[in-house]
Motif scaffolding. Sequence first.
Motif, PDB file in Angstrom:
ATOM      1  N   GLY A  35     -40.163  62.971  23.417  1.00  0.00           N
ATOM      2  CA  GLY A  35     -39.654  61.830  22.676  1.00  0.00           C
ATOM      3  C   GLY A  35     -40.699  61.252  21.738  1.00  0.00           C
ATOM      4  N   PHE A  36     -40.227  60.406  20.827  1.00  0.00           N
ATOM      5  CA  PHE A  36     -41.102  59.838  19.801  1.00  0.00           C
ATOM      6  C   PHE A  36     -42.181  58.932  20.385  1.00  0.00           C
ATOM      7  CE2 PHE A  36     -41.961  56.303  16.809  1.00  0.00           C
ATOM      8  CZ  PHE A  36     -42.593  57.025  15.813  1.00  0.00           C
ATOM      9  N   VAL A  37     -41.797  58.031  21.283  1.00  0.00           N
ATOM     10  CA  VAL A  37     -42.748  57.039  21.804  1.00  0.00           C
ATOM     11  C   VAL A  37     -43.894  57.713  22.553  1.00  0.00           C
ATOM     12  CG1 VAL A  37     -43.037  55.096  23.389  1.00  0.00           C
ATOM     13  CG2 VAL A  37     -41.028  55.201  21.909  1.00  0.00           C
ATOM     14  N   ARG A  38     -43.579  58.671  23.422  1.00  0.00           N
ATOM     15  CA  ARG A  38     -44.624  59.348  24.184  1.00  0.00           C
ATOM     16  C   ARG A  38     -45.475  60.264  23.298  1.00  0.00           C
ATOM     17  NH1 ARG A  38     -42.819  62.246  29.475  1.00  0.00           N
ATOM     18  NH2 ARG A  38     -45.078  62.197  29.777  1.00  0.00           N
ATOM     19  N   SER A  39     -44.987  60.550  22.083  1.00  0.00           N
ATOM     20  CA  SER A  39     -45.746  61.378  21.146  1.00  0.00           C
ATOM     21  C   SER A  39     -46.654  60.558  20.233  1.00  0.00           C
ATOM     22  CB  SER A  39     -44.782  62.213  20.287  1.00  0.00           C
ATOM     23  OG  SER A  39     -44.005  63.074  21.081  1.00  0.00           O
ATOM     24  N   LEU A  40     -46.607  59.233  20.345  1.00  0.00           N
ATOM     25  CA  LEU A  40     -47.421  58.387  19.466  1.00  0.00           C
ATOM     26  C   LEU A  40     -48.926  58.636  19.601  1.00  0.00           C
ATOM     27  CD1 LEU A  40     -45.501  54.978  19.538  1.00  0.00           C
ATOM     28  CD2 LEU A  40     -45.745  56.562  17.619  1.00  0.00           C
ATOM     29  N   PRO A  41     -49.465  58.850  20.818  1.00  0.00           N
ATOM     30  CA  PRO A  41     -50.901  59.172  20.896  1.00  0.00           C
ATOM     31  C   PRO A  41     -51.256  60.437  20.108  1.00  0.00           C
ATOM     32  CG  PRO A  41     -50.085  58.522  23.050  1.00  0.00           C
ATOM     33  CD  PRO A  41     -48.884  58.658  22.169  1.00  0.00           C
ATOM     34  N   LEU A  42     -50.390  61.433  20.144  1.00  0.00           N
ATOM     35  CA  LEU A  42     -50.598  62.644  19.356  1.00  0.00           C
ATOM     36  C   LEU A  42     -50.590  62.318  17.874  1.00  0.00           C
ATOM     37  CD1 LEU A  42     -50.678  65.721  18.808  1.00  0.00           C
ATOM     38  CD2 LEU A  42     -48.200  65.755  19.157  1.00  0.00           C
ATOM     39  N   LEU A  43     -49.609  61.529  17.447  1.00  0.00           N
ATOM     40  CA  LEU A  43     -49.479  61.159  16.040  1.00  0.00           C
ATOM     41  C   LEU A  43     -50.721  60.428  15.536  1.00  0.00           C
ATOM     42  CD1 LEU A  43     -46.268  59.669  14.426  1.00  0.00           C
ATOM     43  CD2 LEU A  43     -48.508  58.739  13.881  1.00  0.00           C
ATOM     44  N   PHE A  44     -51.141  59.399  16.283  1.00  0.00           N
ATOM     45  CA  PHE A  44     -52.295  58.617  15.839  1.00  0.00           C
ATOM     46  C   PHE A  44     -53.600  59.404  15.979  1.00  0.00           C
ATOM     47  CE2 PHE A  44     -49.381  54.984  16.799  1.00  0.00           C
ATOM     48  CZ  PHE A  44     -49.294  54.526  15.490  1.00  0.00           C
ATOM     49  N   GLY A  97     -37.220  65.149  30.840  1.00  0.00           N
ATOM     50  CA  GLY A  97     -36.464  64.777  32.024  1.00  0.00           C
ATOM     51  C   GLY A  97     -36.856  65.558  33.250  1.00  0.00           C
ATOM     52  N   ASN A  98     -37.661  66.582  33.102  1.00  0.00           N
ATOM     53  CA  ASN A  98     -38.039  67.425  34.229  1.00  0.00           C
ATOM     54  C   ASN A  98     -39.395  67.021  34.792  1.00  0.00           C
ATOM     55  OD1 ASN A  98     -35.706  68.888  33.855  1.00  0.00           O
ATOM     56  ND2 ASN A  98     -36.671  70.378  32.503  1.00  0.00           N
ATOM     57  N   ALA A  99     -39.567  65.755  35.055  1.00  0.00           N
ATOM     58  CA  ALA A  99     -40.869  65.253  35.491  1.00  0.00           C
ATOM     59  C   ALA A  99     -41.323  65.870  36.798  1.00  0.00           C
ATOM     60  CB  ALA A  99     -40.808  63.722  35.624  1.00  0.00           C
ATOM     61  N   GLY A 100     -40.353  66.333  37.609  1.00  0.00           N
ATOM     62  CA  GLY A 100     -40.738  66.925  38.880  1.00  0.00           C
ATOM     63  C   GLY A 100     -41.117  68.387  38.781  1.00  0.00           C
ATOM     64  N   ASP A 101     -40.938  68.965  37.638  1.00  0.00           N
ATOM     65  CA  ASP A 101     -41.232  70.380  37.442  1.00  0.00           C
ATOM     66  C   ASP A 101     -42.726  70.567  37.278  1.00  0.00           C
ATOM     67  OD1 ASP A 101     -41.483  72.994  36.700  1.00  0.00           O
ATOM     68  OD2 ASP A 101     -39.858  72.945  35.234  1.00  0.00           O
ATOM     69  N   PRO A 102     -43.389  71.308  38.171  1.00  0.00           N
ATOM     70  CA  PRO A 102     -44.839  71.479  38.053  1.00  0.00           C
ATOM     71  C   PRO A 102     -45.265  72.241  36.813  1.00  0.00           C
ATOM     72  CG  PRO A 102     -43.932  72.927  39.745  1.00  0.00           C
ATOM     73  CD  PRO A 102     -42.839  71.990  39.342  1.00  0.00           C
ATOM     74  N   SER A 103     -44.344  72.962  36.165  1.00  0.00           N
ATOM     75  CA  SER A 103     -44.702  73.697  34.955  1.00  0.00           C
ATOM     76  C   SER A 103     -44.727  72.807  33.722  1.00  0.00           C
ATOM     77  CB  SER A 103     -43.716  74.850  34.720  1.00  0.00           C
ATOM     78  OG  SER A 103     -42.433  74.333  34.408  1.00  0.00           O
ATOM     79  N   MET A 104     -44.251  71.567  33.860  1.00  0.00           N
ATOM     80  CA  MET A 104     -44.217  70.665  32.714  1.00  0.00           C
ATOM     81  C   MET A 104     -45.606  70.146  32.402  1.00  0.00           C
ATOM     82  SD  MET A 104     -42.332  67.005  32.130  1.00  0.00           S
ATOM     83  CE  MET A 104     -43.769  66.110  32.671  1.00  0.00           C
ATOM     84  N   ALA A 105     -46.009  70.240  31.151  1.00  0.00           N
ATOM     85  CA  ALA A 105     -47.297  69.709  30.713  1.00  0.00           C
ATOM     86  C   ALA A 105     -47.095  68.297  30.182  1.00  0.00           C
ATOM     87  CB  ALA A 105     -47.898  70.601  29.633  1.00  0.00           C
ATOM     88  N   ARG A 106     -48.138  67.491  30.250  1.00  0.00           N
ATOM     89  CA  ARG A 106     -48.061  66.147  29.656  1.00  0.00           C
ATOM     90  C   ARG A 106     -48.164  66.286  28.145  1.00  0.00           C
ATOM     91  NH1 ARG A 106     -52.933  64.805  27.738  1.00  0.00           N
ATOM     92  NH2 ARG A 106     -54.780  65.842  28.596  1.00  0.00           N
ATOM     93  N   PRO A 107     -47.777  65.254  27.402  1.00  0.00           N
ATOM     94  CA  PRO A 107     -47.909  65.320  25.945  1.00  0.00           C
ATOM     95  C   PRO A 107     -49.379  65.501  25.540  1.00  0.00           C
ATOM     96  CG  PRO A 107     -46.564  63.440  26.604  1.00  0.00           C
ATOM     97  CD  PRO A 107     -47.184  63.989  27.852  1.00  0.00           C
ATOM     98  N   ILE A 108     -49.583  66.152  24.416  1.00  0.00           N
ATOM     99  CA  ILE A 108     -50.938  66.262  23.871  1.00  0.00           C
ATOM    100  C   ILE A 108     -51.410  64.857  23.532  1.00  0.00           C
ATOM    101  CG2 ILE A 108     -52.323  67.158  21.961  1.00  0.00           C
ATOM    102  CD1 ILE A 108     -50.330  69.518  21.841  1.00  0.00           C
ATOM    103  N   GLY A 109     -52.599  64.499  23.995  1.00  0.00           N
ATOM    104  CA  GLY A 109     -53.085  63.132  23.871  1.00  0.00           C
ATOM    105  C   GLY A 109     -53.861  62.859  22.599  1.00  0.00           C
ATOM    106  N   PHE A 110     -54.302  61.613  22.470  1.00  0.00           N
ATOM    107  CA  PHE A 110     -55.015  61.144  21.283  1.00  0.00           C
ATOM    108  C   PHE A 110     -56.300  61.940  21.046  1.00  0.00           C
ATOM    109  CE2 PHE A 110     -58.157  58.540  19.150  1.00  0.00           C
ATOM    110  CZ  PHE A 110     -57.446  57.975  18.112  1.00  0.00           C
ATOM    111  N   ILE A 111     -57.117  62.079  22.081  1.00  0.00           N
ATOM    112  CA  ILE A 111     -58.409  62.761  21.934  1.00  0.00           C
ATOM    113  C   ILE A 111     -58.207  64.228  21.589  1.00  0.00           C
ATOM    114  CG2 ILE A 111     -60.546  63.415  23.085  1.00  0.00           C
ATOM    115  CD1 ILE A 111     -60.353  60.457  22.447  1.00  0.00           C
ATOM    116  N   GLU A 112     -57.267  64.883  22.270  1.00  0.00           N
ATOM    117  CA  GLU A 112     -57.000  66.304  21.995  1.00  0.00           C
ATOM    118  C   GLU A 112     -56.548  66.501  20.553  1.00  0.00           C
ATOM    119  OE1 GLU A 112     -55.201  68.001  26.140  1.00  0.00           O
ATOM    120  OE2 GLU A 112     -54.227  66.249  25.264  1.00  0.00           O
TER     121      GLU A 112
END
Length: 201
Positions: A35-44, A97-112
């Motif tokens: 989603g857009f909001v969780r992608s904001l650290p990547l954007l900035f 929506g698959n937060a319980g799936d261990p294969s799910m990665a977190r969004p790429i963060g600001f520092i990355e």
Amino acid sequence: MFSGNLLALAGFALVMSISPGPSNVMLLASGMNFGFVRSLPLLFGITCGFLSMVLLVGLGLGEVLAMSPAVYLALKIICAVYVLWLALKIARSGASGNAGDPSMARPIGFIEAALFQLVNPKAWAVALIVTVSYTDPSRYLASLMLLILVFAVVNVPSIGVWSISGQMLKRLLGEGKYVVPFNVAMAVLLVASMVPVFIGT
């Protein structure tokens, strides 16, 4: 910097920001998966990383790279490894929506995201072009700061379009069987978008 130059700079910033590229591929994939909001650290992170690079180039680091082929080659190698790591991260991403799936990665963060800009040879080239073309030698620092401000104002909403597009695409694809192929396709596009940089001179 005259108003005509400002308009030219804004146009250049718009084209460079909104056109397809590795950063925008990451934003599209992140918008789709998180989603857009969780992608904001990547954007900035993308914006701040690139603008930091423009500042460094404007203060003379670009000349160091131009005179040091070995450093530039090392930058390309680091970039290649980092791009492959980011591509793997995107390919393994799951729907938000698959937060319980261990294969799910977190969004790429600001520092990355910021670090990706700093090891991206293509971004260094753009930073060098813009600092040479749109600064005023008679008022160099002031024009450099104005350049960075204009790029920031144009860049954030321009690249944000890609993240919003990813979120809208999720509504079309849903969270079913199309998500994994989409992520793999985005990972392949990310690597492909950097191939001209790696094989170029």
